[in-house]
Design an enzyme around this catalytic site. Structure first.
Site, mmCIF file in Angstrom:
data_model
loop_
_atom_site.group_PDB
_atom_site.id
_atom_site.type_symbol
_atom_site.label_atom_id
_atom_site.label_comp_id
_atom_site.label_asym_id
_atom_site.label_seq_id
_atom_site.Cartn_x
_atom_site.Cartn_y
_atom_site.Cartn_z
ATOM 1 N N MET A 16 26.479 7.643 26.342
ATOM 2 C CA MET A 16 27.712 7.272 27.028
ATOM 3 C C MET A 16 28.103 8.283 28.097
ATOM 4 S SD MET A 16 31.261 5.829 25.499
ATOM 5 C CE MET A 16 31.814 7.252 24.591
ATOM 6 N N LYS A 35 35.820 -6.539 48.037
ATOM 7 C CA LYS A 35 36.318 -6.831 46.684
ATOM 8 C C LYS A 35 35.730 -5.840 45.690
ATOM 9 C CE LYS A 35 32.661 -10.293 46.254
ATOM 10 N NZ LYS A 35 32.338 -11.710 46.047
ATOM 11 N N TYR A 44 19.405 10.003 21.214
ATOM 12 C CA TYR A 44 19.588 9.019 20.146
ATOM 13 C C TYR A 44 18.296 8.277 19.820
ATOM 14 C CZ TYR A 44 24.681 9.496 20.317
ATOM 15 O OH TYR A 44 25.970 9.969 20.251
ATOM 16 N N ARG A 49 31.026 -23.466 42.022
ATOM 17 C CA ARG A 49 31.947 -22.468 41.483
ATOM 18 C C ARG A 49 33.346 -22.853 41.983
ATOM 19 N NH1 ARG A 49 29.783 -16.459 42.561
ATOM 20 N NH2 ARG A 49 30.539 -17.084 44.613
#
Length: 340
Positions: free
Chosen positions: A288, A35, A242, A126
């Site tokens: 990013m 998956k 940053y 679940r």
């Protein structure tokens, strides 16, 4: 056009990991969870290689994932069951639904659906039908291939593991299911009592170490590499990235790589990640699309060269604060995926 970043994927390690898990499963068959696009590696490529290694049972989450695998002609089960919208594709027979609720059982029965699997909830709360509903005849008359349940705490030495195993074992003979399946990657390491007829490893196939039992037995499959876009000298006292979180203690050689959190190399690696087998530390914030490394230890490294990130999953998880599952499945589509 080649990308400036790539994943080196070790086909031999993937196959060897499956063989290790197959041996640990004893007499039970060993399947594979593919998956989430094969945990980020590419579901088709993963399934082809595992099938060649001997795997015969594959598990996906959704019918879209099953449809992509359909041309391979494999035995596929869809773990999230069957919604109304899924019925046309499900009835086409490309995969079996894992029925997860009484509503799904009724839907499948009303449509005259054929072979199916069924999930029983033994405590994870679940997906799954209640064990008592099974004993009361909810599944009578269905053509069930595999009765499944899922362990909540298989990566821990929890009393819940034995409780779930006992609850599941108590359903033996209560349905017409040909097989029973409980163990995921962690469950396989809990021992033969958890294997039943079929195991369903996921993360361990791809190099994840979810229990100490796997250390030294499961091999890394995924290695990210990125190209150097620029090499620069940062003067003592200058900052990088940053928010100026890293300041050069001395004149420092820095390489800027085409890699960032948009590629799944998350901000948690800021000032904690490494490359080049620990010789090249990540400095400053991961952004990013860009990453900075202190490359003072590699004077030969220049623009256009490839750098190998340290990405053994347990170590990378510890460095980043992310789970091994997140690190794999967050890897985006900007990588060239190169099997070797």
């Amino acid at each position: 056009m080649t990308a400036p970043l790539r994943l080196r994927l070790d086909a031999a390690a993937l196959a060897d990991n499956w063989r290790t898990l197959d041996r640990m499963s004893g007499a039970a068959a060993c399947g594979a969870a593919v998956k989430a696009n094969g945990y980020g590696l590419g579901a088709i490529a993963v399934a082809e290689r595992l099938a060649a290694a001997g795997c015969r049972d594959f598990f996906v989450a959704t019918w879209a994932e099953a449809e992509r695998l359909a041309p391979l002609g494999l035995s596929v089960s869809v773990l999230h069951g069957v919604r109304d919208a899924d019925m046309p594709l499900a009835l086409a027979g490309i995969a079996r639904p894992v029925l997860n609720s009484e509503a799904q059982v009724a839907r499948w029965r009303a449509a005259g659906g054929g072979a199916c699997d069924v999930m029983v909830d033994t405590g994870i709360n679940r997906l799954g039908v209640a064990p008592q509903a099974v004993r009361d005849g909810l599944l009578d008359g269905l053509a069930i291939e595999t009765l499944l349940s899922h362990l909540a705490c298989a990566d821990e030495d929890s009393e819940m593991n034995a409780r779930q195993r006992s609850a599941f074992a108590g359903l033996a003979g209560a349905t017409a299911a040909r097989r029973m399946s409980l163990a995921n990657s962690g469950g396989i390491a809990l021992g033969g009592d958890y294997a039943f007829d079929l195991t369903r490893p996921g993360i361990a196939l791809y190099g994840g170490i979810v229990r100490s039992d796997y250390a030294g037995r499961i091999r890394s499959v995924v290695t990210p590499q990125a190209q150097v876009l620029q090499r620069r000298t940062v003067a003592a006292g200058e900052t990088v990235g940053y928010n100026a979180t890293w300041r050069a203690p001395r004149a420092t050689e820095v390489a800027i790589l085409n890699l960032g959190y948009a590629d799944g190399y998350v901000r948690g690696f800021s000032d904690t990640g490494t490359a080049g087998e620990g010789r090249l530390p990540v400095i400053g914030r991961v952004s990013m699309d860009l990453l900075a490394l202190d490359v003072s230890a590699s004077p030969e490294l220049g623009e256009g060269d490839w750098v190998t990130l340290d990405f053994a999953l347990p170590d990378a998880a510890a460095a980043s604060g992310m789970s091994q599952y997140e690190l794999l499945t967050l890897m985006g589509q900007r990588y060239d995926r190169v099997w070797g």
